[in-house]
Design a protein around this motif. Structure first.
Motif, PDB file in Angstrom:
ATOM      1  N   ALA A 297       0.835  -1.203   0.000  1.00 43.00           N
ATOM      2  CA  ALA A 297       0.000   0.000   0.000  1.00 43.00           C
ATOM      3  C   ALA A 297       0.869   1.252   0.000  1.00 43.00           C
ATOM      4  CB  ALA A 297      -0.960  -0.044   1.180  1.00 43.00           C
ATOM      5  N   ALA A 298       0.820   2.038   1.079  1.00 42.93           N
ATOM      6  CA  ALA A 298       1.557   3.307   1.112  1.00 42.93           C
ATOM      7  C   ALA A 298       3.058   3.074   1.116  1.00 42.93           C
ATOM      8  CB  ALA A 298       1.157   4.105   2.343  1.00 42.93           C
ATOM      9  N   MET A 299       3.772   4.019   0.495  1.00 39.59           N
ATOM     10  CA  MET A 299       5.230   4.064   0.554  1.00 39.59           C
ATOM     11  C   MET A 299       5.626   5.475   0.976  1.00 39.59           C
ATOM     12  SD  MET A 299       6.417   1.913  -2.811  1.00 39.59           S
ATOM     13  CE  MET A 299       5.619   3.013  -3.964  1.00 39.59           C
ATOM     14  N   GLN A 300       6.614   5.574   1.879  1.00 41.39           N
ATOM     15  CA  GLN A 300       7.028   6.888   2.352  1.00 41.39           C
ATOM     16  C   GLN A 300       8.527   6.893   2.607  1.00 41.39           C
ATOM     17  OE1 GLN A 300       5.325   9.917   2.721  1.00 41.39           O
ATOM     18  NE2 GLN A 300       7.450  10.575   2.989  1.00 41.39           N
ATOM     19  N   VAL A 301       9.204   7.874   1.996  1.00 34.90           N
ATOM     20  CA  VAL A 301      10.623   8.057   2.271  1.00 34.90           C
ATOM     21  C   VAL A 301      10.770   8.641   3.667  1.00 34.90           C
ATOM     22  CG1 VAL A 301      10.731  10.380   1.254  1.00 34.90           C
ATOM     23  CG2 VAL A 301      12.795   8.961   1.336  1.00 34.90           C
ATOM     24  N   ALA A 302      11.855   8.286   4.340  1.00 31.92           N
ATOM     25  CA  ALA A 302      12.112   8.757   5.698  1.00 31.92           C
ATOM     26  C   ALA A 302      13.395   9.574   5.728  1.00 31.92           C
ATOM     27  CB  ALA A 302      12.214   7.573   6.659  1.00 31.92           C
ATOM     28  N   ILE A 303      13.669  10.161   6.881  1.00 30.58           N
ATOM     29  CA  ILE A 303      14.856  11.020   6.997  1.00 30.58           C
ATOM     30  C   ILE A 303      16.147  10.217   6.993  1.00 30.58           C
ATOM     31  CG2 ILE A 303      13.612  12.889   8.127  1.00 30.58           C
ATOM     32  CD1 ILE A 303      14.739  11.936  10.796  1.00 30.58           C
ATOM     33  N   ASP A 304      16.066   8.891   7.077  1.00 30.93           N
ATOM     34  CA  ASP A 304      17.261   8.057   6.938  1.00 30.93           C
ATOM     35  C   ASP A 304      17.564   7.722   5.482  1.00 30.93           C
ATOM     36  OD1 ASP A 304      15.269   6.248   6.374  1.00 30.93           O
ATOM     37  OD2 ASP A 304      15.831   4.789   7.913  1.00 30.93           O
ATOM     38  N   GLY A 305      16.773   8.260   4.561  1.00 32.91           N
ATOM     39  CA  GLY A 305      17.016   8.052   3.136  1.00 32.91           C
ATOM     40  C   GLY A 305      16.450   6.769   2.582  1.00 32.91           C
ATOM     41  N   LYS A 306      15.726   5.991   3.394  1.00 33.11           N
ATOM     42  CA  LYS A 306      15.106   4.756   2.944  1.00 33.11           C
ATOM     43  C   LYS A 306      13.613   4.962   2.715  1.00 33.11           C
ATOM     44  CE  LYS A 306      18.440   2.002   5.591  1.00 33.11           C
ATOM     45  NZ  LYS A 306      18.625   0.908   6.589  1.00 33.11           N
ATOM     46  N   ILE A 307      13.012   4.100   1.905  1.00 35.39           N
ATOM     47  CA  ILE A 307      11.571   4.150   1.667  1.00 35.39           C
ATOM     48  C   ILE A 307      10.923   2.977   2.383  1.00 35.39           C
ATOM     49  CG2 ILE A 307       9.746   3.957  -0.074  1.00 35.39           C
ATOM     50  CD1 ILE A 307      11.600   5.362  -2.043  1.00 35.39           C
ATOM     51  N   TYR A 308       9.896   3.286   3.181  1.00 34.02           N
ATOM     52  CA  TYR A 308       9.195   2.258   3.947  1.00 34.02           C
ATOM     53  C   TYR A 308       7.839   1.976   3.310  1.00 34.02           C
ATOM     54  CZ  TYR A 308      13.000   2.788   7.164  1.00 34.02           C
ATOM     55  OH  TYR A 308      14.262   2.809   7.696  1.00 34.02           O
ATOM     56  N   VAL A 309       7.452   0.688   3.368  1.00 32.29           N
ATOM     57  CA  VAL A 309       6.262   0.217   2.670  1.00 32.29           C
ATOM     58  C   VAL A 309       5.361  -0.504   3.662  1.00 32.29           C
ATOM     59  CG1 VAL A 309       5.397  -1.163   0.742  1.00 32.29           C
ATOM     60  CG2 VAL A 309       7.687  -0.125   0.610  1.00 32.29           C
ATOM     61  N   THR A 310       4.056  -0.185   3.622  1.00 34.01           N
ATOM     62  CA  THR A 310       3.110  -0.834   4.517  1.00 34.01           C
ATOM     63  C   THR A 310       2.310  -1.902   3.781  1.00 34.01           C
ATOM     64  OG1 THR A 310       1.273  -0.451   6.044  1.00 34.01           O
ATOM     65  CG2 THR A 310       1.344   0.924   4.090  1.00 34.01           C
ATOM     66  N   ARG A 311       1.979  -2.978   4.514  1.00 35.09           N
ATOM     67  CA  ARG A 311       1.068  -4.017   4.034  1.00 35.09           C
ATOM     68  C   ARG A 311      -0.015  -4.181   5.083  1.00 35.09           C
ATOM     69  NH1 ARG A 311       4.129  -9.283   2.485  1.00 35.09           N
ATOM     70  NH2 ARG A 311       2.327  -9.597   1.111  1.00 35.09           N
ATOM     71  N   TYR A 312      -1.239  -4.339   4.651  1.00 34.93           N
ATOM     72  CA  TYR A 312      -2.388  -4.320   5.557  1.00 34.93           C
ATOM     73  C   TYR A 312      -2.321  -5.447   6.590  1.00 34.93           C
ATOM     74  CZ  TYR A 312      -7.125  -4.344   7.332  1.00 34.93           C
ATOM     75  OH  TYR A 312      -8.206  -4.315   8.156  1.00 34.93           O
ATOM     76  N   ASN A 313      -2.520  -5.039   7.862  1.00 33.96           N
ATOM     77  CA  ASN A 313      -2.656  -5.963   8.994  1.00 33.96           C
ATOM     78  C   ASN A 313      -1.390  -6.790   9.231  1.00 33.96           C
ATOM     79  OD1 ASN A 313      -4.329  -6.719  11.136  1.00 33.96           O
ATOM     80  ND2 ASN A 313      -4.938  -8.612  10.123  1.00 33.96           N
ATOM     81  N   VAL A 314      -0.241  -6.198   8.946  1.00 33.05           N
ATOM     82  CA  VAL A 314       1.051  -6.842   9.176  1.00 33.05           C
ATOM     83  C   VAL A 314       1.784  -6.071  10.274  1.00 33.05           C
ATOM     84  CG1 VAL A 314       3.295  -7.404   8.143  1.00 33.05           C
ATOM     85  CG2 VAL A 314       1.193  -7.738   6.831  1.00 33.05           C
ATOM     86  N   GLN A 315       2.509  -6.778  11.133  1.00 31.28           N
ATOM     87  CA  GLN A 315       3.182  -6.164  12.271  1.00 31.28           C
ATOM     88  C   GLN A 315       4.589  -5.669  11.933  1.00 31.28           C
ATOM     89  OE1 GLN A 315       3.018  -8.901  15.578  1.00 31.28           O
ATOM     90  NE2 GLN A 315       0.795  -8.821  15.702  1.00 31.28           N
ATOM     91  N   PHE A 316       4.845  -5.464  10.655  1.00 23.89           N
ATOM     92  CA  PHE A 316       6.139  -4.979  10.197  1.00 23.89           C
ATOM     93  C   PHE A 316       5.919  -4.012   9.035  1.00 23.89           C
ATOM     94  CE2 PHE A 316       6.782  -9.167  11.945  1.00 23.89           C
ATOM     95  CZ  PHE A 316       7.968  -9.078  12.658  1.00 23.89           C
ATOM     96  N   LEU A 317       6.923  -3.191   8.780  1.00 20.48           N
ATOM     97  CA  LEU A 317       7.021  -2.466   7.519  1.00 20.48           C
ATOM     98  C   LEU A 317       8.118  -3.106   6.691  1.00 20.48           C
ATOM     99  CD1 LEU A 317       6.747   1.340   8.397  1.00 20.48           C
ATOM    100  CD2 LEU A 317       4.921  -0.264   7.793  1.00 20.48           C
ATOM    101  N   SER A 318       7.931  -3.101   5.385  1.00 22.68           N
ATOM    102  CA  SER A 318       8.999  -3.489   4.467  1.00 22.68           C
ATOM    103  C   SER A 318       9.816  -2.259   4.115  1.00 22.68           C
ATOM    104  CB  SER A 318       8.407  -4.143   3.222  1.00 22.68           C
ATOM    105  OG  SER A 318       7.660  -5.296   3.571  1.00 22.68           O
TER     106      SER A 318
END
Length: 515
Positions: A297-318
């Motif tokens: 689903a959503a992807m968002q770059v962070a201040i560490d220069g990496k992009i984080y990705v969410t998956r529904y109802n999962v206890q982790f980000l990719s």
């Protein structure tokens, strides 16, 4: 040297992350459960200020902010909001909200005002739900990026049943509620679900990417050109429209050379588009699948220069660990950031995208010959600067100027920003100095009484203004005096000239004597 305003994230089912240590650490104190959109803001030192799902605002103590309920966004809007600090202010914030227009919401794009000086520094909402875009022309897409002057902010959204981009300028005077409207790219229409999907600006403000969400195998991803100096959207050779399964999220790499797009259903994948390729056709043809397990689903770059990705109802980000690198070298890793037992949903915080540029150069280009070039550098954490440019230009100022600019001052200016720890980052900005028009009314002249002369500086200019009040390209003169004209060309550059017209008595009749 990214900005610390994006240090803290709250999202999903009471989930959160802190990037204060340089790596993401799960936060377990969040008070918010949201299906999709969310916005979070911290101060320049990385201390949490507040967060929102578009309906409720929570303060840094995770309590509902004073007057912080009943906002006209929605927790099931793709991008339910974005938070923008008023330029020049330390305490006033604008909370832009978007209703769930894809699933029956009755509101559009609105904003509310937060004053952080109130309620003992915890903030309070002072004005609420001021409409900018009506429901009939609203989609669930919103992004924000700095103006080319490095101070003001553009907040952009997309219209419905059209290809309109609406850019609202935020300055020290407030929000200009009359948007810059551009028609570019694909028409967004069809079933209401198409109103969902993300929109992001590249960190440097050069491009905008967005999706039109649905469940099928061929849903729209498009990229258009943005001009952060005037808020207009257009297309250029790099722009494209592509179609991928269940298109939902988009995000740019911090160096602006890659675009990522995700699919939010079982058929979803993550694609990388290499924006260094020469044109939109080659960019689409060269896209790479970097993940294919579905429900990204959503992807968002962070201040560490990496992009984080969410998956529904999962206890982790990719995570896309090296998003500036091409293809699988970007190093996507599945489910590698623990949320401490909390679960993600479809959304991650929407921020001002300029937060994620390590250093960014801006200017007031284009300028006219004889005016002043202003160069700006935004680099959080920088302690010194070094500029180089055409005609031997150098400067150690953060924001230098060049007076009486000439066409030979046109070109690429490069700034390197240095941190006190010895790190450095470089950015460039192109500057254009347009020559002023070259006009002449000719030398002063004398005409006979009761006759006339046509004065003209030449044709083809954008505007004319004579000291007689005429705005025509030429005037007819039949009386003595000084006549002047100011012309402006298509670049907004001007020139003037004047001419004296004198009169003399007309010759008398010639007498012919007959014998």
């Amino acid at each position: 040297m990214a900005q610390q305003e994006a240090t803290n994230w709250y999202f999903g089912n009471y989930a959160g992350l802190s990037f204060a240590s340089g790596s993401p650490v799960a936060l377990l104190d969040g008070a918010m459960s949201t299906m999709e959109g969310v916005a979070t803001i911290s101060n320049s030192s990385g201390i949490l200020l507040f967060y929102t799902d578009g309906q409720t605002i929570w303060n840094r103590q995770h309590q509902i902010m004073t007057n912080g309920t009943g906002l006209w966004g929605h927790s099931s809007s793709t991008q339910s909001g974005v938070i923008v600090k008023k330029p020049g202010s330390n305490n006033i914030f604008y909370v832009f909200t978007v209703d769930e227009v894809a699933t029956g919401g009755i509101h559009g794009v609105c904003y509310s005002i937060v004053d952080m000086n109130l309620s003992g520094g915890l903030g309070a909402v002072t004005s609420k739900n001021i409409e900018l875009v009506p429901n009939s022309n609203a989609t669930e897409k919103i992004t924000a990026v700095k103006h080319s002057n490095g101070t003001d902010i553009w907040v952009l959204t997309h219209g419905w049943n059209n290809n309109q981009f609406l850019a609202f300028k935020v300055t020290s005077s407030g929000i200009n509620s009359t948007p810059i409207i551009s028609n570019a790219g694909q028409i967004h229409s069809g079933i209401n679900r198409h109103r969902a999907g993300y929109m992001k600006s590249s960190p440097n403000g050069s491009y905008i990417a967005l999706t039109m969400y649905d469940y099928g195998d061929a849903e729209l991803v498009e990229m258009v050109k943005f001009n952060p100096s005037n808020g207009t959207v257009s297309t250029d050779v790099k722009c494209f429209a592509d179609y991928i399964p269940s298109a939902y999220g988009v995000e740019f790499s911090p160096d602006n050379t890659k675009l990522y797009a995700s699919g939010a259903k079982d058929n979803g994948k993550i694609y990388q588009y290499n924006l260094s390729l020469p044109n939109g056709t080659s960019i689409v043809a060269g896209k790479t699948v970097i993940a294919s397990n579905g429900n990204y689903a959503a992807m968002q770059v962070a201040i560490d220069g990496k992009i984080y990705v969410t998956r529904y109802n999962v206890q982790f980000l990719s995570c896309i660990n090296s998003p500036n690198l091409n293809g699988i070298a970007c190093n996507f890793t599945e489910n590698n950031v623990s949320l401490g037992g909390r679960t993600a949903t479809f959304g991650l915080p929407t921020f001002i995208q300029s937060f994620f540029v390590s250093v960014q150069a801006f200017s007031n280009s284009p300028v006219c010959q004889g005016n002043t070039i202003h160069l700006y550098c935004v680099a959080a954490g920088a302690s010194s600067y070094y500029w180089t440019g055409p005609a031997g230009f150098t400067s150690t100022l953060q924001n230098p100027s060049i007076a009486n600019a000439q066409p030979y001052n046109s070109g690429v200016y490069t700034v390197t920003a240095f941190s006190s720890g010895g790190n450095s980052a470089t950015s460039q900005v192109s500057v254009v100095v347009n020559p002023n028009p070259n006009i002449t009314l000719g030398p002063d002249t004398t005409i006979c009484e009761n006759s006339w002369i046509v004065l003209s500086p030449g044709s083809g200019f954008q505007s004319y203004l004579w000291n007689t009040g005429s705005t025509q390209s030429s005037i007819i003169v039949n009386s003595p005096g000084n006549y002047s004209v100011i012309v402006m060309d298509a670049n907004g550059c001007s020139a003037s000239d004047s001419k004296w017209v004198y009169t003399k008595p007309a010759p008398g009749p010639i007498l012919i004597k007959h014998r």
